[in-house]
Write an enzyme that holds these catalytic residues in place. Structure first.
Site, PDB file in Angstrom:
ATOM      1  N   ALA A   1      28.157  53.224  43.557  1.00  0.00           N
ATOM      2  CA  ALA A   1      27.862  53.249  44.992  1.00  0.00           C
ATOM      3  C   ALA A   1      29.083  53.038  45.867  1.00  0.00           C
ATOM      4  O   ALA A   1      28.996  53.164  47.085  1.00  0.00           O
ATOM      5  CB  ALA A   1      26.815  52.179  45.317  1.00  0.00           C
TER       6      ALA A   1
ATOM      7  N   GLN B   1      21.697  52.029  46.775  1.00  0.00           N
ATOM      8  CA  GLN B   1      22.137  50.732  47.292  1.00  0.00           C
ATOM      9  C   GLN B   1      22.662  50.932  48.707  1.00  0.00           C
ATOM     10  O   GLN B   1      23.717  51.529  48.905  1.00  0.00           O
ATOM     11  CB  GLN B   1      23.233  50.118  46.415  1.00  0.00           C
TER      12      GLN B   1
ATOM     13  N   GLU C   1      34.914  34.206  39.898  1.00  0.00           N
ATOM     14  CA  GLU C   1      35.755  35.228  40.513  1.00  0.00           C
ATOM     15  C   GLU C   1      37.077  34.612  40.961  1.00  0.00           C
ATOM     16  O   GLU C   1      37.161  33.410  41.269  1.00  0.00           O
ATOM     17  CB  GLU C   1      35.034  35.865  41.707  1.00  0.00           C
TER      18      GLU C   1
ATOM     19  N   LYS D   1      38.760  91.548  29.008  1.00  0.00           N
ATOM     20  CA  LYS D   1      37.578  90.860  29.531  1.00  0.00           C
ATOM     21  C   LYS D   1      36.321  91.470  28.930  1.00  0.00           C
ATOM     22  O   LYS D   1      36.146  92.684  28.923  1.00  0.00           O
ATOM     23  CB  LYS D   1      37.561  90.972  31.068  1.00  0.00           C
TER      24      LYS D   1
ATOM     25  N   HIS E   1      51.206  96.216  25.400  1.00  0.00           N
ATOM     26  CA  HIS E   1      51.925  96.162  26.673  1.00  0.00           C
ATOM     27  C   HIS E   1      51.031  96.573  27.843  1.00  0.00           C
ATOM     28  O   HIS E   1      50.355  97.605  27.785  1.00  0.00           O
ATOM     29  CB  HIS E   1      53.132  97.114  26.699  1.00  0.00           C
TER      30      HIS E   1
ATOM     31  N   TYR F   1      44.779  96.935  30.876  1.00  0.00           N
ATOM     32  CA  TYR F   1      43.548  96.243  31.252  1.00  0.00           C
ATOM     33  C   TYR F   1      42.411  96.822  30.426  1.00  0.00           C
ATOM     34  O   TYR F   1      42.134  98.031  30.486  1.00  0.00           O
ATOM     35  CB  TYR F   1      43.220  96.394  32.740  1.00  0.00           C
TER      36      TYR F   1
END
EC number: 2.7.7.23
Length: 456
Positions: free
Chosen positions: A9, A73, A154, A351, A363, A366
């Site tokens: 929180a 909270q 503490e 891809k 070389h 794509y």
């Protein structure tokens, strides 16, 4: 029944960010996700995340996660107050009910450490503690003469004698669920901070005659919290050092362990070599003898034995077979599947495509949405034209085809087995098997032509 409560929180003011602190990244995923993953390995009946600042963003990030509930909270009045908000969601079945309290900004506590803590509590409560040379700012573990935990004080509330104690509270606690609910109802905010401290339940447990055990983490970095960008960066380095150590001990060669990042899981076979500056994200598997050159990025990939990935290559959501050669400067995008002994050279992008065994694209190419058979040579400058502006189409190149340089294949199109495409071809119809297909314009020489000259 095991409940886990994760406190998430806090504002995180020192992070200087609009993003909730627990959503800041460490080793490739939000800090809160690290804690959730460790907690899940304990197989709890319920996990409750207590949210406050940025509650909607934290909920939105994890709402679909199974077995997860959220408590709000508002306002934030201390750790005890935070756990109080989770009380209505805690489950009990009467069979050793226990609640474990963790922190969303203490991301690296390990499941084995948490198991030891749960064992240390016996039938009572237990706290995770640590010995520090400089305990400034930490709550101190106060023990009696018999060494039993009595309370946690503490730092701001501690006496000089108590501040000399080196054993400190990490904040992580396990307690019987029913008793924890009772103790939480009895804590007050009569302290220097004016807050409800979760640590006060330890003193209440002792007062009720409930034994309080203690356990220590396996490594100090497990309990380091993040409150600033500096601490985030320091903990990132500590974790990456640990990742490097684990790989070295498993037999991996790291050219420089200080320049190595794992942001997920990395599983390596024998005799793997990783050069400097490499980043591994998601789930990465490297088989025996794989070599990864400098400054590569691998994300969610599986790489076969003996494959070399050369410098500056990016491989994402792809599979690569044995003895392949990738890069330098190659990019394998999601859905790329390369067979054994394939070659993908510099400035080649693949891809959603299959490249079967012994095929090469060495070389400047794509290859998208393509099925390429075995022993195919893809010449420099080849492009599969897979997108018509609305839909993607596939290119099929059968075994033993030869694709000349500077070729465009306008999908959907098929190149038959053993076919050859002449350099410069723009293929718009299927190329028959075993034949040479050329579609470029015929070469012409104009005799007597003179190049234009600039006027003086």
């Amino acid at each position: 029944m095991l409940n886990v409560v994760i406190l998430a929180a806090g504002l995180g003011k020192r992070m200087q960010s609009d993003l909730p602190k627990v959503l800041h990244s460490l080793a490739g995923k939000p800090m809160l996700e690290h804690v959730l993953d460790s907690a899940s390995q304990l197989e709890p009946g319920r996990i409750v995340v207590v949210v406050g600042h940025g509650a909607d963003r934290v909920r939105g990030a994890y709402e679909g996660r199974a077995g997860l509930s959220f408590a709000l909270q508002q306002p934030q009045q201390g750790t005890g107050h935070a756990v109080q908000q989770a009380v209505p969601l805690l489950q009990e079945d009467g069979k050793d009910d226990v609640t474990l309290v963790l922190y969303g900004d203490v991301p690296l506590v390990q499941p084995d450490t948490l198991r030891r803590l749960l064992q240390a509590r016996g039938q009572g409560a237990a706290v995770l503690t640590e010995l520090l040379d400089d305990a400034t700012g930490y709550g101190r573990i106060v023990r009696n003469e018999q060494g039993q935990v009595q309370r946690i004080v503490e730092h701001k509330d501690a006496s000089e004698a108590e501040r000399a104690i080196r054993e400190v509270n990490t904040g992580i606690l396990a307690a019987p669920t029913g008793r924890l609910k009772d103790w939480l109802s009895r804590i007050d905010n009569n302290n220097a901070q004016g807050e409800y401290y979760l640590t006060d339940v330890v003193g209440l447990a002792v007062a009720d005659g409930v034994p309080v055990g203690a356990a220590q983490p396996s490594a100090g970095w497990e309990t380091l919290g993040v409150n600033s960008r500096v601490q985030q960066a320091e903990l990132e380095r500590r974790w990456q050092q640990e990742q490097a150590r684990r790989q070295l001990e498993a037999g991996v060669t790291l050219a420089d362990p200080a320049r190595f990042d794992v942001r997920g899981t990395l599983t390596c076979g024998r005799d793997v070599f990783i050069d400097v500056g490499c980043v591994f994200e998601g789930k990465v598997e490297l088989a025996d003898g794989v070599r990864v050159g400098p400054h590569c990025v691998l994300r969610d990939v599986s790489v076969g034995a003996g494959t070399h990935i050369d410098a500056y290559s990016h491989v994402q959501q792809a599979t690569v077979g044995r003895d392949a050669r990738i890069g330098p400067y190659a990019r394998l995008r999601p859905g790329a599947s390369l067979g054994d002994r394939t070659h993908v050279g510099n400035f080649v992008e693949i891809k959603n495509s299959v490249l079967d065994a012994d095929s090469k694209a060495n070389h400047l190419a794509y290859i998208g949405d393509a099925d390429i058979g075995a022993r195919v040579n893809v010449g420099a400058g080849t492009i599969t034209c897979n997108y018509d502006g609305a839909n993607k189409h596939r290119t099929i190149i059968e075994d033993d085809a030869f694709i000349g340089s500077d070729t465009q294949l306008v999908a959907p199109v098929r190149v038959g087995r053993g076919a050859t495409l002449g350099a410069g071809t723009t293929l718009t119809r299927d190329a028959p098997a075993g034949q040479l297909t050329v579609s470029r314009a015929r070469q012409t020489t104009i005799e007597g032509w003179q190049r234009p000259q600039k006027k003086s």
